[in-house]
Each structure stands twice: as C-alpha cells, then as structure tokens.
Design a protein around this motif. Structure first.
Motif, PDB file in Angstrom:
ATOM      1  N   GLY A   1       0.681  -1.060  -0.343  1.00 14.33           N
ATOM      2  CA  GLY A   1      -0.151   0.184  -0.466  1.00 14.33           C
ATOM      3  C   GLY A   1       1.098   0.927   0.144  1.00 14.33           C
ATOM      4  O   GLY A   1       0.060   2.487  -0.224  1.00 14.33           O
ATOM      5  N   GLY A   2       2.467   1.530   0.269  1.00 13.90           N
ATOM      6  CA  GLY A   2       2.752   2.489  -0.148  1.00 13.90           C
ATOM      7  C   GLY A   2       3.070   3.087  -1.120  1.00 13.90           C
ATOM      8  O   GLY A   2       2.888   2.419  -2.316  1.00 13.90           O
ATOM      9  N   SER A   3       3.863   4.141  -1.205  1.00 14.20           N
ATOM     10  CA  SER A   3       3.921   4.571  -2.278  1.00 14.20           C
ATOM     11  C   SER A   3       5.220   4.080  -3.334  1.00 14.20           C
ATOM     12  O   SER A   3       6.057   4.902  -4.658  1.00 14.20           O
ATOM     13  N   GLU A   4       6.609   3.385  -2.261  1.00 12.07           N
ATOM     14  CA  GLU A   4       8.070   2.811  -2.325  1.00 12.07           C
ATOM     15  C   GLU A   4       7.731   1.627  -4.379  1.00 12.07           C
ATOM     16  O   GLU A   4       8.471   2.657  -5.036  1.00 12.07           O
ATOM     17  N   TRP A   5       6.803   1.498  -3.709  1.00 12.58           N
ATOM     18  CA  TRP A   5       6.774   0.164  -5.370  1.00 12.58           C
ATOM     19  C   TRP A   5       6.384   1.179  -6.698  1.00 12.58           C
ATOM     20  O   TRP A   5       7.424   1.184  -7.892  1.00 12.58           O
ATOM     21  N   VAL A   6       5.437   2.232  -6.664  1.00 17.12           N
ATOM     22  CA  VAL A   6       5.374   3.089  -7.188  1.00 17.12           C
ATOM     23  C   VAL A   6       6.647   3.790  -8.218  1.00 17.12           C
ATOM     24  O   VAL A   6       6.292   4.550  -9.536  1.00 17.12           O
ATOM     25  N   ARG A   7       7.229   4.511  -7.072  1.00 16.38           N
ATOM     26  CA  ARG A   7       8.292   5.227  -7.545  1.00 16.38           C
ATOM     27  C   ARG A   7       9.243   4.802  -8.128  1.00 16.38           C
ATOM     28  O   ARG A   7       9.760   5.035  -8.998  1.00 16.38           O
ATOM     29  N   THR A   8       9.085   3.501  -7.771  1.00 15.11           N
ATOM     30  CA  THR A   8      10.243   1.784  -8.101  1.00 15.11           C
ATOM     31  C   THR A   8      10.078   2.214  -9.881  1.00 15.11           C
ATOM     32  O   THR A   8      11.148   2.571 -10.837  1.00 15.11           O
ATOM     33  N   LYS A   9       8.854   1.684  -9.857  1.00 13.98           N
ATOM     34  CA  LYS A   9       8.494   1.481 -11.476  1.00 13.98           C
ATOM     35  C   LYS A   9       8.360   2.665 -12.067  1.00 13.98           C
ATOM     36  O   LYS A   9       8.783   2.521 -13.479  1.00 13.98           O
ATOM     37  N   ARG A  10       7.930   3.974 -11.695  1.00 17.91           N
ATOM     38  CA  ARG A  10       8.933   4.986 -12.596  1.00 17.91           C
ATOM     39  C   ARG A  10       9.952   5.343 -12.664  1.00 17.91           C
ATOM     40  O   ARG A  10       9.874   5.501 -14.217  1.00 17.91           O
ATOM     41  N   LYS A  11      10.973   4.732 -12.000  1.00 19.89           N
ATOM     42  CA  LYS A  11      12.274   4.966 -12.475  1.00 19.89           C
ATOM     43  C   LYS A  11      12.098   3.745 -13.365  1.00 19.89           C
ATOM     44  O   LYS A  11      13.347   4.381 -14.561  1.00 19.89           O
ATOM     45  N   VAL A  12      12.922   2.912 -12.927  1.00 17.55           N
ATOM     46  CA  VAL A  12      13.009   1.984 -13.923  1.00 17.55           C
ATOM     47  C   VAL A  12      12.570   1.965 -15.165  1.00 17.55           C
ATOM     48  O   VAL A  12      13.333   2.073 -16.662  1.00 17.55           O
ATOM     49  N   GLN A  13      11.363   2.549 -15.234  1.00 15.20           N
ATOM     50  CA  GLN A  13      10.373   2.453 -16.756  1.00 15.20           C
ATOM     51  C   GLN A  13      11.374   3.938 -17.867  1.00 15.20           C
ATOM     52  O   GLN A  13      11.415   3.676 -19.218  1.00 15.20           O
ATOM     53  N   LYS A  14      11.909   4.859 -17.343  1.00 12.73           N
ATOM     54  CA  LYS A  14      12.464   5.246 -17.972  1.00 12.73           C
ATOM     55  C   LYS A  14      13.905   5.308 -18.044  1.00 12.73           C
ATOM     56  O   LYS A  14      14.161   5.402 -18.990  1.00 12.73           O
ATOM     57  N   SER A  15      14.474   4.214 -16.516  1.00  8.42           N
ATOM     58  CA  SER A  15      15.819   4.071 -17.524  1.00  8.42           C
ATOM     59  C   SER A  15      15.486   2.291 -18.207  1.00  8.42           C
ATOM     60  O   SER A  15      16.657   2.385 -19.407  1.00  8.42           O
ATOM     61  N   VAL A  16      14.577   2.127 -18.744  1.00  5.10           N
ATOM     62  CA  VAL A  16      14.259   1.062 -19.666  1.00  5.10           C
ATOM     63  C   VAL A  16      14.052   1.690 -21.142  1.00  5.10           C
ATOM     64  O   VAL A  16      14.378   1.467 -22.066  1.00  5.10           O
TER      65      VAL A  16
END
Length: 848
Positions: free
Chosen positions: A437-452
């Motif tokens: 339920g935290g925002s940590e996973w959403v931030r991780t996905k967003r960061k990875v998405q940019k590097s991908v």
C-alpha cells in the motif's frame, strides 16, 4: 521443553479422564472445535464421542463410558470411518506457546503497566498514543480474559521458561553439526535484518512495546549453549568465530543413478568389493527386498538378505530401510545404494499445447521455493511463504502466501500466478521488501520505466530499421522440404517440432526473423537449424552458418553434407583447416550463387565476403563471439532472417528474449534413451583421476581431461600416462598448428586414443558418443555456462556418463565460484540448460 512435555495429554484404555476436562485442555493447547474433523489441529464432539486430529499422530476417535475412556480408534478424516484400534495415544499441543489462564492474566497485567509507563513519555503525540491504546489495549483485554490470539508469541519473552531455543531439546552432551555454516550465517543475518526492520515499523505504528522482543543473537546460536560443535561444508571456507579444528571435512560421494542398467551395477559392485567396501542395498519393505534379490539374480548379481547391517558380511547385503539417496563414504569403506538409484522411473514428458504462449512455458522453469523473493506486478517485492488453503465466502481456495515489509501479508489466488514472478536480481545481496500500500513500488516502477526507455531507444532504432527494410517472405513448405524432413533417421521430440513450426512461421513473414533457440546440448538444435536452412535453400536463397570454433565448423560441415546428400545443394566450409586456394574457390561460389550453404568461423563476417542472395544466418553459440563480431552480426540482421542456437544463453541474450525483444523457442524434451550425467563436485586427488580413467578403459570408452592452461598441460598428460600406462593419451589445445590439432582430434574421434587432455576447445559442439567421462581441473575458475557446456560433451549415447568438477585441496573458494559449482551440482537432470542460464542471470545480473 519442560512446559511442552507437561502439556502433552496421554490417554489409554480405562484411564479416568472426564471428557469436559480434555476439551478444556485441547482448547488451551490451541485446537479448534469444528463440526467435522478434516485437518490437523481440529476436534469435534458428538454425544459420548470425541474426534481429534493431533499434530503428532493420525486422527483418533475416543469413546467414554462415564468418565472412563472406553475405546480409542484411528479413523480416516475423508471417509470418517474407523481404521483400527489403539491402546494409548499422546496428544501434543497445537501451538508453540503453552500458557495457563493465570499466566495469560499476569501477562496482561504487566502489558498494561508497561503501556502506561511508555505512554507517559509520549503523551504529547496524541495520534501515536491513540494507536498504542488501540493495538496494545486490545492485547491487554484478550490476555486478561485468557484468550489466545495470533500475536501472542510476541509476549513469550515475558513468560518464565519461554526463552529457550531448539538446542534446549538436545541432551547436554550432544554434538551439534552445522551444515554449511557460511550459508547459515548469511540466512541468520538476513532474518536478523528483517526482524529489526519489522520491529522498527511495528514500534512506529504503535503495535508493540519497546523491549518486548530481543535483537536476533547470531553468536549465541553458534555458541550452542556449551555443547560440542562441528562444522560441515562442501566447500571449506573461513567462518568468523569458528576454529579450524572444529571444521570437519567428511569426504562423501553421492551415489550414481543406474537407470536400470544392471550390467553397470554389476561392474560397480565388483569394483567396490575389490577395494574392500561394505556394500548395503536398501529396500523399502521386506517384500521389495525379496523381489530385488530375485531380479538381480537373473543378472548374476548375488546379494545377501540381512536383518541389519553386518560389518563382517563377505558379500553385498540387502536390508530393510529408506533413504532419499545413497552415498559412498570411502574412508569408512561404506557404500549405501537405495532402491531408487537402481531403478529410476522415467517421468513422462509433459505435453504443452502447441498454441500455448511461450511465456507460459517459461513460467514452468521458475519453480518457486519457500523463502524465494518474488515480485507482484501491483505490490512489488515480497517473500514467498508457500501455498495455503483459505475459506473465503464459504469456498475453499488455494492462495500464494506472500510476506512484505513490516510483516504485511498478501494472499494471491493461484489462478492469478501470472501476476507473480520470481525475483531475478543479483544474488550477492537480498532485495529490500516493499511495504504493502505504500508509494515506494510506484516510484521504483516509474524510475525503472525511465531507464528502460533510455535503453529501448537504441533497440527501437535497430528494430525500426528491420521493420522499414522488409526481408524475404519464404514460401510455404514444398514437396522437397517434406521429403527432406522424412529422411531424418530419428523420431523428433514435441519441442523440436514446435520450434520448427515457430521458425517456419517467422520465415514466411515479411519481417526479418530474429529468434533464439534454447535447448540442451544434444537435444537436436542442429536438426532444427538444418530444416530452416533447407527451407531457405529450396526457395533459392543462400544460408550462412556461423560457429565459434574450427572443430565445430568441421562437425557441422559433416552433418549438413550427410543430411543434404541426394539433394542438389552445394555445401562448403571456410575455416583454418582449408587451404587458401580452397577458400578462394568458396568465396567465388558465394558471389556467383554456386554455393548454397556455407559454414564457417568469424571469418564469415569479413567485409570482403559477398553473397549473391543471402536469406538466412544461423549463429551457433552467440555468446562465444566478441563485441566487434556482434556489431557486424547486428548489421547482418537488418534485412535477413537470423536464428541463434544456444544451450545456455548469456544473461543479456536471455534477458532480451524474456522482455520480448527477441523471439524465443525452448527445446526441453530429451531424446530417447538419454540419461542425466552423474555430476560430482569435489577436491582433486590422484586416486580419483586414476580410478575414473581405469574404470572407463575397462569398459572400452574414452575420457576427456580438461586442463585450461597451455603451459603445464603436457605435464598433466605425462602424469596420466604414469598412472595408467596402458592408456593412449593425447594433448589438444588452440596454440597447436592446424594440421597437428586436426590429426589429434580425428584420432580421438576414430578411437585411436583413450584420453584427450585438452583446454576448453572441446567446449562447443563436439559430438563423440564414445566419450563417457569428463574430469575438469580448477573448475572454480570456469563460468557457469562453460561448466554446463563442458558437461554436455559426455553422456551423448545410451550409456551413463560421469563429470568430475574438481578444485584444489584446501583452497578457499570465492563465494561466486562456490555458487557456480553448487548450481552445476544441483541442476543435473536432463533439460537443465535454461535453469542454468536463469541461475547465471541471478548470480551475475542482466547488465544495464
């Protein structure tokens, strides 16, 4: 231990135990009262009958006459029918914390005092105070009412006698063996970090009181409460706090599997007797022991039936017993063989529907084990704790139990397993668990998405070019193609047929094919490539087959020539075994179109080579080519079809296939009559080398000895010659003149020599069915896919083969080398190439 033993209920016929007092004890011990007993930890009452399913025995039905136990019977929870009488029964508690109502009340009083003292220090944080009152206050109420609840174990440290560990159940003079102490310490450190993280989160949320749980004490575990400690490890390594004298190295070999080959069993038993070993064969029952003796008598294998082990027995004995697997203890002169090693039941190949997506098949490789780190697409990284059956809305369903940071739990229905993947990060550190339920996973996905996106730009550019330059759309199969395929002398495996179908479908499209074919060594990848080549040639196109070594080029040239005999197809080879005049003639044939198929090493990538009409490029073992060669390959792939063959793709290639950048086909079905290679990882000894070579010479088969240093390779060959004077020993390595190396390889191929001492030049593609044993020096210096490729050089016939991966005696191995050797030992079953590549991906990571 004392509390647990006191809580055990012992019932016998005629004992005076009122039913109501037993019900009270069961409830206190954590048993659940239900209408009908179906699972352990449940009990039910019907009139004068009490059904209970203890944790320590089968389900029992107890009947009373007044307050006296009249009968005790076992029953089947499924049918509810009695299955037999029993004189007495022990019922152990169903929970790990045993406490009386009085003790629970005292715990509640203490929790209330501690809470009041704690809140007085934090009275200015109103929100925090209300959280503590909500969580701890509820615990206090339940404790004072004598109610057991799921979080009760947190208060165990306040209960006298509950500060014990598993060691308290051992006698004071017991020996405690630590199996793989380095692994244990790593696990303990991880558990300690998780516990501290959970404790911090629980304190912040007001769920626990400070000082309730003690920090995880690793050193105390290793001290063993003063008991004798011994440390056992397959790979001896320094363990902090462990004295060298306490480390025990027990030389033990796991028992080979005979796969029903009884003549091999007979020769091995003869060898064991000659070396003075006591041989014990274990049978699961007396009837099976008698049957085993009768079956083996037909092969003149004499076994003696014994009630128990007898060290004075003169011949191999059969005794009643069960072991998961046998073993050999050379120093104790003891050999144990289990029944399952003599006769192995073949698993039927699981058929996969032809229309099933490739991703579904890959999923079957990622076997989840309890403790594995997993990624849920919506909730992030958690830990898999197994499958549990839960009742939701009156329906029983199976759920994957995932644990997240802060002891959060998530239950995922098994039909949603596609949302969960195994975590494939680097193995050198554990991933940090996410909070639900935290925002940590959403931030991780967003960061990875940019590097991908950054990485994808180059790939998109390459693939856009491929789409913009349409390739050749090959026509559907012709009569020649069908005739050509029927001439294949063996029966195709289902996976081979599926791979062929996928490749043909790709070739018939206008978009250039870029497919990775992953299959174990000897699983028929070459035949799949040959059929793709035939499709191209019969449609008027040329085919180039790129291989990493000259020897493999020679082998493919022979295979292709043999398969295309009788068809008007010209096949040529470019390698350093060819003269300059021959190469010039081949190049001219490629330019004019006179040559249909060319097989060669990286020389094929030379800019001077011109094809009249190249339609298909086949690359065998792409990971063996350097960066510059791969750049040239990319240019090749722009507008022609490309098929890459590999047994163990390198992490990046595998990663690109798994994220969908390249298409992937997997061959996982072994050919008929193929046995797994018996794999041993052990310290090197001259005795091992001599015994292995002598055994193979007596069977008339050949041996590879791999020593990957040109300097010193001759001295190894001389040592082998002294050990086995009757053996014909040859040396082969890449720095030898072409003609000499070719002579050595041909002599070995034709059986003129018995032992080939070589470098890793034998790694790819060499197919000599008569070679049955591989001995590798300094295996810890080789990569995982290298080890796997090398093991694939043996076991290519219907005989059982052996691979010995050795390391220097008393050498402390690096952690990565240890993981590689552990993986090669672990994945011995047929079709492990893909799993090896996945493990390599987790050890090394996927690059950027």
């Amino acid at each position: 231990p004392q509390r647990l033993y006191q809580a055990i209920v012992r019932l016998a016929w005629g004992s005076a135990v009122p039913m109501m007092s037993l019900i009270e004890v069961l409830l206190q011990g954590g048993y659940e009262r239900v209408e009908r007993v179906e699972a352990r930890g449940q009990f039910s009452v019907r009139g004068g009958l009490l059904d209970v399913f203890p944790l320590s025995s089968e389900a029992v039905r107890i009947e009373w006459f007044g307050d006296e136990v009249d009968s005790i019977r076992y029953f089947d929870p499924e049918t509810q029918r009695s299955t037999g009488q029993v004189k007495s029964i022990e019922i152990w508690p169903a929970r790990e914390m045993v406490a009386t109502n009085e003790e629970l009340f005292a715990l509640g009083e203490r929790a209330e005092r501690e809470m009041a003292e704690f809140l007085s220090k934090h009275s200015h944080h109103q929100e925090f105070v209300s959280q503590v009152r909500h969580h701890i206050g509820r615990d206090v109420e339940r404790l004072q009412e004598g109610i057991h609840f799921p979080g009760l174990i947190r208060y165990a440290s306040w209960l006298p006698g509950h500060q014990s560990s598993a060691l308290h159940y051992f006698p004071a003079d017991a020996y405690v063996f630590f199996d793989e102490p380095v692994r244990l310490r790593e696990t303990m450190e991880r558990v300690g970090r998780e516990e501290a993280e959970w404790m911090t989160g629980a304190l912040e949320r007001g769920e626990v009181l400070p000082g309730l749980l003690e920090p995880y004490d690793i050193e105390r575990t290793f001290q063993c409460e003063g008991r004798q400690q011994l440390y056992v490890s397959l790979f001896p390594r320094h363990v902090p706090g462990v004295h060298v004298g306490q480390s025990v190295n027990i030389p033990m070999h796991s028992m080979q599997k005979f796969h029903g080959q009884l003549p091999l069993l007979k020769s091995e038993l003869t060898r064991y007797r000659k070396t003075g070993q006591h041989v014990v064969v274990l049978a699961a029952s007396a009837e099976r022991a008698d049957r085993l003796i009768r079956v083996l008598e037909d092969f003149n294998i004499a076994l003696e039936r014994r009630p128990h082990f007898d060290p004075d027995a003169a011949m191999p004995m059969v005794i009643h017993g069960n072991l998961a697997s046998g073993f050999e203890l050379p120093h104790a002169h003891l050999v144990m063989i289990s029944e399952s090693e003599i006769f192995v039941t073949k698993k039927r190949a699981r058929r996969v529907r032809d229309d099933a997506p490739e991703a579904a098949r890959i999923k079957s490789y990622q076997d989840l084990h309890v403790g594995d780190s997993v990624v849920h697409v919506n909730h992030g990284i958690g830990r898999y704790l197994g499958v549990e059956t839960l009742e939701v809305g009156g329906t029983h369903r199976d759920y994957l139990h995932l644990q997240y940071a802060g002891n959060d739990k998530l239950y995922v229905p098994v039909d949603q397993i596609n949302l969960v993947q195994k975590f494939l990060g680097s193995e050198d550190r554990e991933p940090r668990l996410n909070h639900l339920g935290g925002s940590e996973w959403v931030r991780t996905k967003r960061k990875v998405q940019k590097s991908v996106q950054d990485i994808a730009e180059d790939l998109v550019k390459l693939y856009a070019e491929r789409e913009a330059k349409p390739g050749h759309s090959f026509r559907v199969d012709t009569e020649w193609q069908r005739d050509f395929e029927t001439l294949f002398p063996y029966e195709e495996t289902p996976d081979q047929l599926r791979a062929v179908a996928d490749i043909k479908k790709d070739m018939e499209k206008i978009r250039p094919m870029d497919r990775l074919l992953c299959g174990d060594v000897g699983y028929g990848k070459t035949e799949v490539a040959i059929r793709a080549a035939a499709k191209a040639v019969f449609d008027g196109k040329q085919v180039a087959v790129l291989v990493p070594t000259t020897i493999l080029a020679q082998q493919h040239f022979s295979t292709f020539t043999e398969r295309f005999s009788g068809f008007p197809v010209t096949i040529e080879m470019i390698s350093r075994f060819r003269s300059k005049a021959e190469v010039t003639k081949v190049l001219e044939g490629l330019r004019t179109g006179a040559v249909d198929v060319v097989i060669g090493t990286h020389r094929l990538l030379n800019k001077t080579i011109q094809f009249k009409d190249l339609g298909l490029l086949v690359v065998d073992e792409e990971q063996r080519f350097g960066v510059t060669h791969k750049e040239k390959l990319k240019q090749f792939k722009n507008n022609i079809d490309c098929l890459t063959l590999t047994a163990t793709p390198i992490p990046r290639t595998l990663h690109m296939s798994m994220v969908g950048v390249r298409d992937l086909s997997v061959i996982e079905t072994p050919p008929e009559n193929r046995f797994p290679v018996q794999t041993y990882v052990l310290e090197y000894s001259d005795t091992l080398l001599r015994e292995a070579i002598e055994r193979e010479l007596s069977r008339g088969v050949q041996v590879y000895v791999l020593y990957n240093q040109v300097q010193g390779i001759q001295s190894i060959a001389d040592r082998i010659q002294r050990m086995a004077p009757e053996a014909r020993v040859a040396v082969g390595h890449g720095q030898m003149p072409e003609s000499q190396l070719e002579r050595v390889m041909l002599d070995f191929l034709q059986g003129e020599t018995d032992v080939l001492v070589s470098t890793t030049i034998i790694e790819t593609g060499i197919d000599i069915p008569n070679v049955n044993t591989l001995i590798v020096f300094y295996a810890d210096r080789l990569g995982l896919s290298q080890l796997y490729q090398l093991r694939g050089r043996v076991g290519r016939s219907n005989r059982i083969a052996y691979a010995y991966f050795t390391y220097q005696p008393d050498k402390v191995l690096s952690e990565v080398a240890e993981k590689r050797l552990q993986a090669i030992k672990e994945f011995t079953e047929l079709g492990s190439g893909f799993k090896i590549a996945m493990r390599d991906l987790s050890i090394r990571g996927a690059g950027n």
